[in-house]
Design a protein around this motif. Sequence first.
Motif, short mmCIF file in Angstrom:
data_model
loop_
_atom_site.label_atom_id
_atom_site.label_comp_id
_atom_site.label_asym_id
_atom_site.label_seq_id
_atom_site.Cartn_x
_atom_site.Cartn_y
_atom_site.Cartn_z
N GLY A 110 -47.70 37.95 59.59
CA GLY A 110 -46.80 36.96 59.68
C GLY A 110 -46.50 35.73 58.07
N LYS A 111 -47.75 35.41 57.88
CA LYS A 111 -48.22 34.68 56.89
C LYS A 111 -47.41 35.33 55.28
N ILE A 112 -47.44 36.94 55.45
CA ILE A 112 -47.24 37.66 54.23
C ILE A 112 -45.85 37.10 53.79
N ARG A 113 -44.86 38.18 55.74
CA ARG A 113 -43.67 37.93 55.89
C ARG A 113 -43.15 36.10 55.47
N THR A 114 -43.78 35.21 55.97
CA THR A 114 -43.43 33.67 55.55
C THR A 114 -43.55 33.95 54.48
N LEU A 115 -44.49 34.11 53.27
CA LEU A 115 -44.16 34.11 51.94
C LEU A 115 -43.12 34.48 51.64
N TRP A 116 -43.02 35.79 51.52
CA TRP A 116 -41.58 36.65 50.73
C TRP A 116 -41.10 35.86 51.39
N GLU A 117 -40.51 35.40 52.78
CA GLU A 117 -39.02 34.72 52.94
C GLU A 117 -38.87 33.23 51.77
N ASN A 118 -40.05 32.75 51.79
CA ASN A 118 -40.08 31.19 51.46
C ASN A 118 -39.74 31.54 49.86
N ALA A 119 -40.23 32.52 49.15
CA ALA A 119 -40.33 32.55 47.41
C ALA A 119 -38.56 34.04 47.36
N SER A 120 -38.31 34.30 48.81
CA SER A 120 -36.93 35.19 48.30
C SER A 120 -35.53 34.38 48.32
N ARG A 121 -35.81 33.44 48.59
CA ARG A 121 -34.82 31.93 48.73
C ARG A 121 -34.81 31.30 47.11
N LYS A 122 -36.35 31.34 46.10
CA LYS A 122 -35.89 30.34 45.26
C LYS A 122 -36.06 32.66 44.11
N LEU A 123 -35.63 33.23 44.87
CA LEU A 123 -35.23 34.29 43.74
C LEU A 123 -34.02 34.67 44.28
N GLU A 124 -33.29 34.29 45.17
CA GLU A 124 -31.77 34.89 45.84
C GLU A 124 -30.77 35.44 44.04
N HIS A 125 -31.05 34.72 43.10
CA HIS A 125 -30.60 34.92 41.62
C HIS A 125 -30.97 35.52 40.75
N HIS A 126 -32.22 35.52 41.35
CA HIS A 126 -33.05 36.47 39.74
C HIS A 126 -32.84 37.69 39.58
N GLN A 127 -32.84 38.44 38.95
CA GLN A 127 -32.50 40.35 38.22
C GLN A 127 -33.59 40.59 37.51
N ASN A 128 -34.32 40.34 37.39
CA ASN A 128 -35.68 40.70 36.86
C ASN A 128 -36.68 41.30 38.17
N ASN A 129 -38.15 41.30 37.15
CA ASN A 129 -39.25 41.93 37.81
C ASN A 129 -39.65 40.98 38.31
N VAL A 130 -39.74 41.32 39.77
CA VAL A 130 -40.97 40.13 40.59
C VAL A 130 -42.24 41.21 41.18
N TYR A 131 -43.47 40.17 41.63
CA TYR A 131 -44.81 40.35 41.47
C TYR A 131 -45.30 40.26 42.67
N GLY A 132 -45.84 40.79 43.49
CA GLY A 132 -47.04 40.19 44.48
C GLY A 132 -48.32 40.51 43.81
N VAL A 133 -48.77 39.39 43.76
CA VAL A 133 -50.55 39.29 42.75
C VAL A 133 -51.37 38.97 43.83
N TYR A 134 -52.26 39.93 43.55
CA TYR A 134 -53.39 39.39 44.35
C TYR A 134 -54.59 39.29 43.81
N ASN A 135 -55.35 38.40 43.49
CA ASN A 135 -56.41 37.56 42.98
C ASN A 135 -57.39 37.25 43.59
N ASP A 136 -58.39 36.22 43.14
CA ASP A 136 -59.66 35.76 43.94
C ASP A 136 -60.20 36.01 45.42
N TYR A 137 -60.34 37.33 44.05
CA TYR A 137 -61.39 38.45 45.77
C TYR A 137 -62.52 37.72 46.57
N GLU A 138 -62.26 37.81 47.47
CA GLU A 138 -63.84 37.36 48.07
C GLU A 138 -64.62 38.40 47.37
N SER A 139 -65.03 39.92 48.35
CA SER A 139 -65.47 40.74 47.85
C SER A 139 -64.76 41.96 47.55
#
Length: 132
Positions: A21-50
């Motif tokens: 649900g958290k990930i889905r909401t993250l993408w939904e909120n970002a999608s609104r800002k990317l509505e007219h974006h025509q280039n690559n989009v990235y999901g970046v994973y970092n700051d790993y605990e382990s």
Amino acid sequence: MMLYIIDSIRTNNFHGEQMMGKIRTLWENASRKLEHHQNNVYGVYNDYESDYRGDYSLSIAMEENNGEAFIEITSSEKYKVFQVDKTDEQGMFKTWSKIWKQEEIGLLERAYTYDFEKYGPNGEIEIHIGAV
């Protein structure tokens, strides 16, 4: 490569309450800002605990400067690239499962710096895993 962050969350693949649900909401909120974006989009994973079982940060980013913060992924980092079968509804899950399995059996030694999913405007998806 400079990636500008649109939005971020902190979560866990296995112990985070309402992780999907958290990930889905993250993408939904970002999608609104990317509505007219025509280039690559990235999901970046970092700051790993382990490792992949621990907490991590997930950011949605793009190469244009429309975010307030940025992530720099240097060309000196090594990555193993996995293609996601976009025709399979479970393609993303299956690809991540393959990555975790390769790590478990010693075929992939992960750096746990930056990993990212690259979503091309043509629908292609690649997962780039930082390797040692």
